[in-house]
Scaffold this active site. Structure first.
Site, mmCIF file in Angstrom:
data_model
loop_
_atom_site.group_PDB
_atom_site.id
_atom_site.type_symbol
_atom_site.label_atom_id
_atom_site.label_comp_id
_atom_site.label_asym_id
_atom_site.label_seq_id
_atom_site.Cartn_x
_atom_site.Cartn_y
_atom_site.Cartn_z
ATOM 1 N N HIS A 5 -0.519 -0.890 9.997
ATOM 2 C CA HIS A 5 -0.982 -1.887 11.275
ATOM 3 C C HIS A 5 -2.390 -2.116 11.174
ATOM 4 O O HIS A 5 -3.244 -1.403 10.319
ATOM 5 C CB HIS A 5 -0.517 -1.166 12.691
ATOM 6 C CG HIS A 5 -0.820 0.177 12.705
ATOM 7 N ND1 HIS A 5 -2.350 0.557 12.868
ATOM 8 C CD2 HIS A 5 -0.176 1.184 12.619
ATOM 9 C CE1 HIS A 5 -2.194 1.750 13.172
ATOM 10 N NE2 HIS A 5 -1.105 2.187 13.040
ATOM 11 N N GLU A 6 -3.132 -2.820 12.208
ATOM 12 C CA GLU A 6 -4.474 -2.978 12.207
ATOM 13 C C GLU A 6 -5.344 -1.588 11.931
ATOM 14 O O GLU A 6 -6.574 -1.828 11.496
ATOM 15 C CB GLU A 6 -4.865 -3.814 13.501
ATOM 16 C CG GLU A 6 -4.725 -5.253 13.463
ATOM 17 C CD GLU A 6 -5.580 -5.906 12.176
ATOM 18 O OE1 GLU A 6 -6.715 -5.542 11.645
ATOM 19 O OE2 GLU A 6 -4.817 -6.828 11.439
ATOM 20 N N HIS A 20 -4.695 0.907 10.115
ATOM 21 C CA HIS A 20 -4.786 1.295 8.784
ATOM 22 C C HIS A 20 -5.506 0.197 8.104
ATOM 23 O O HIS A 20 -6.417 0.702 7.345
ATOM 24 C CB HIS A 20 -3.412 1.111 8.131
ATOM 25 C CG HIS A 20 -2.430 1.963 8.605
ATOM 26 N ND1 HIS A 20 -1.376 1.654 9.500
ATOM 27 C CD2 HIS A 20 -2.258 3.444 8.436
ATOM 28 C CE1 HIS A 20 -0.773 2.765 9.600
ATOM 29 N NE2 HIS A 20 -0.974 3.856 9.171
ATOM 30 N N GLN A 43 6.102 17.133 6.504
ATOM 31 C CA GLN A 43 5.233 17.214 7.864
ATOM 32 C C GLN A 43 6.181 16.589 8.785
ATOM 33 O O GLN A 43 5.699 16.620 10.056
ATOM 34 C CB GLN A 43 4.012 16.353 7.815
ATOM 35 C CG GLN A 43 4.290 14.829 7.676
ATOM 36 C CD GLN A 43 2.786 14.082 7.149
ATOM 37 O OE1 GLN A 43 2.444 14.030 6.294
ATOM 38 N NE2 GLN A 43 2.438 13.320 8.408
ATOM 39 N N GLY A 79 -7.727 7.740 10.561
ATOM 40 C CA GLY A 79 -7.867 7.174 11.951
ATOM 41 C C GLY A 79 -7.977 8.289 12.851
ATOM 42 O O GLY A 79 -7.335 9.512 12.878
ATOM 43 N N GLN A 80 -9.092 8.251 13.798
ATOM 44 C CA GLN A 80 -9.472 9.260 14.813
ATOM 45 C C GLN A 80 -8.314 9.372 15.853
ATOM 46 O O GLN A 80 -8.267 10.356 16.520
ATOM 47 C CB GLN A 80 -10.667 8.591 15.468
ATOM 48 C CG GLN A 80 -11.380 9.728 16.403
ATOM 49 C CD GLN A 80 -11.488 10.933 15.906
ATOM 50 O OE1 GLN A 80 -12.362 11.127 14.795
ATOM 51 N NE2 GLN A 80 -11.218 12.196 16.445
ATOM 52 N N GLN A 83 -5.708 16.274 13.239
ATOM 53 C CA GLN A 83 -5.580 15.891 11.729
ATOM 54 C C GLN A 83 -6.815 16.032 10.973
ATOM 55 O O GLN A 83 -7.197 16.499 9.982
ATOM 56 C CB GLN A 83 -4.598 14.865 11.311
ATOM 57 C CG GLN A 83 -4.540 14.410 9.835
ATOM 58 C CD GLN A 83 -3.367 13.374 9.835
ATOM 59 O OE1 GLN A 83 -2.381 13.724 9.497
ATOM 60 N NE2 GLN A 83 -3.845 12.201 9.738
ATOM 61 N N MET A 103 -2.956 1.645 18.599
ATOM 62 C CA MET A 103 -1.926 1.338 17.489
ATOM 63 C C MET A 103 -1.357 2.392 16.716
ATOM 64 O O MET A 103 -1.693 3.423 16.478
ATOM 65 C CB MET A 103 -2.641 0.362 16.510
ATOM 66 C CG MET A 103 -2.885 -1.077 17.134
ATOM 67 S SD MET A 103 -3.484 -2.368 15.862
ATOM 68 C CE MET A 103 -3.581 -3.615 17.038
HETATM 69 O O1 PAF Z 1 -1.802 10.123 8.939
HETATM 70 C C1 PAF Z 1 -0.885 10.001 8.284
HETATM 71 O O2 PAF Z 1 -0.521 9.018 7.948
HETATM 72 C C2 PAF Z 1 -0.480 11.152 7.458
HETATM 73 O O3 PAF Z 1 -0.591 12.239 8.106
HETATM 74 C C3 PAF Z 1 -1.011 11.432 6.000
HETATM 75 C C4 PAF Z 1 -2.569 11.680 6.303
HETATM 76 C C5 PAF Z 1 -0.776 9.840 5.277
HETATM 77 C C6 PAF Z 1 -0.347 12.525 5.292
HETATM 78 O O4 PAF Z 1 1.015 12.042 4.960
#
Ligand code: PAF
Length: 277
Positions: free
Chosen positions: A31-32, A34, A58, A144-145, A150, A181
């Protein structure tokens, strides 16, 4: 844009890229948010690598991995348009071959908030990000913040493991009405989409109170809880006013603070946050 799957092809293609390398790891269904990372990387570095891999480690065993939204064709077109140079789309065999047995685990900072609610999540994230970093060897990586914890966890890993990579966090990209988003927004039906505004609305209410002098973190948490609990389609998982560095919950706000929350809207779990400087 070159597209590769295997590690050997990635290494060859990576070596052929000119100059400094920026890297945007993703799980696809772009999406925008990314694309803003990819475009920023394109502005700031000579070459840009993007990865798409829905990382199974994850997710919780109860999560329906197969239901995670995917649209590779659209992602490829968007990345091409955004200016990415190389797309790596490894599969499970590439990232976790049958004899796989090494994990990267960060300590204290993974314990509260998302870490408490999603046991094992950050172990999966740090393991895959370390593997992606080792393969791509970027100078700068963009996140992304929106996934604030993370970002903090990855910064800690990079520091602790002496990885020579700069971590850049880009601001949350929002829909016009304020919803952050997320690939998960596609799960929302129209009523849920409307209800999902309680996340950004409650954060804005907390910010308004803060801007008007409120420094009691308990009062800010209560204000956000009240708004979320008033929405029948919302189920609050947590709201937090935490120290930006340690992520420890605060009584009084005296320094940089992370306001964050996780809320179920129907069956969809959404997160949002704001930094109070
Ligand atoms: O933020 C994400 O999309 C995921 O956690 C990442 C950093 C790609 C790891 O799989």
């Amino acid at each position: 844009m070159r597209k590769v799957i295997n590690l050997e092809d990635l290494r060859d293609a990576r070596t052929a890229l000119p100059g400094s390398i920026g890297f945007v790891p993703t799980m696809g269904f772009l999406h925008e948010g990314h694309l803003s990372l990819v475009k920023r990387a394109c502005r700031e570095l000579d070459s840009v690598v993007v990865s798409i891999f829905v990382n199974p480690t994850q997710f919780a065993p109860t999560d329906d991995l197969d239901a995670y939204p995917r649209d590779l064709e659209r992602d490829i077109a968007l990345l091409q348009e955004a200016g990415a140079d190389l797309l790596w789309m490894p599969n499970n065999e590439v990232m976790y071959p049958p004899d796989y047995q090494t994990w990267v685990e960060v300590g204290e900072i993974t314990k509260p908030l998302e870490g408490e609610k999603r046991p094992g999540h950050f172990r999966g994230v740090t393991t895959i990000v370390a593997k992606l970093f080792n393969a791509v060897q970027p100078q700068v990586a963009y996140f992304g913040q929106k996934d604030a914890q993370q970002v903090a966890v990855i910064r800690q890993m990079v520091r602790d493991l002496n990885m020579p990579i700069e971590i850049v966090a880009s601001p949350i990209v929002r829909e016009r009405d304020g919803l952050a988003m997320s690939s998960r927004n596609t799960y929302l039906n129209p009523d849920e989409r409307q209800a999902a505004l309680v996340l950004s609305t409650s954060i804005q209410k907390a910010k308004f109170a803060y801007d008007n002098g409120e420094r009691d973190a308990g009062v800010l948490r209560a204000k956000m809880e009240e708004i979320i609990n008033a929405e029948p389609l919302a189920r609050l998982e947590y709201v937090s006013c935490a120290d930006y560095v340690s992520l420890a919950e605060l009584d009084i706000i005296e320094r940089k603070t992370l306001i964050s929350m996780a809320v179920y809207i129907g069956k969809t779990r959404l997160i949002d946050n704001l930094i109070l400087e």
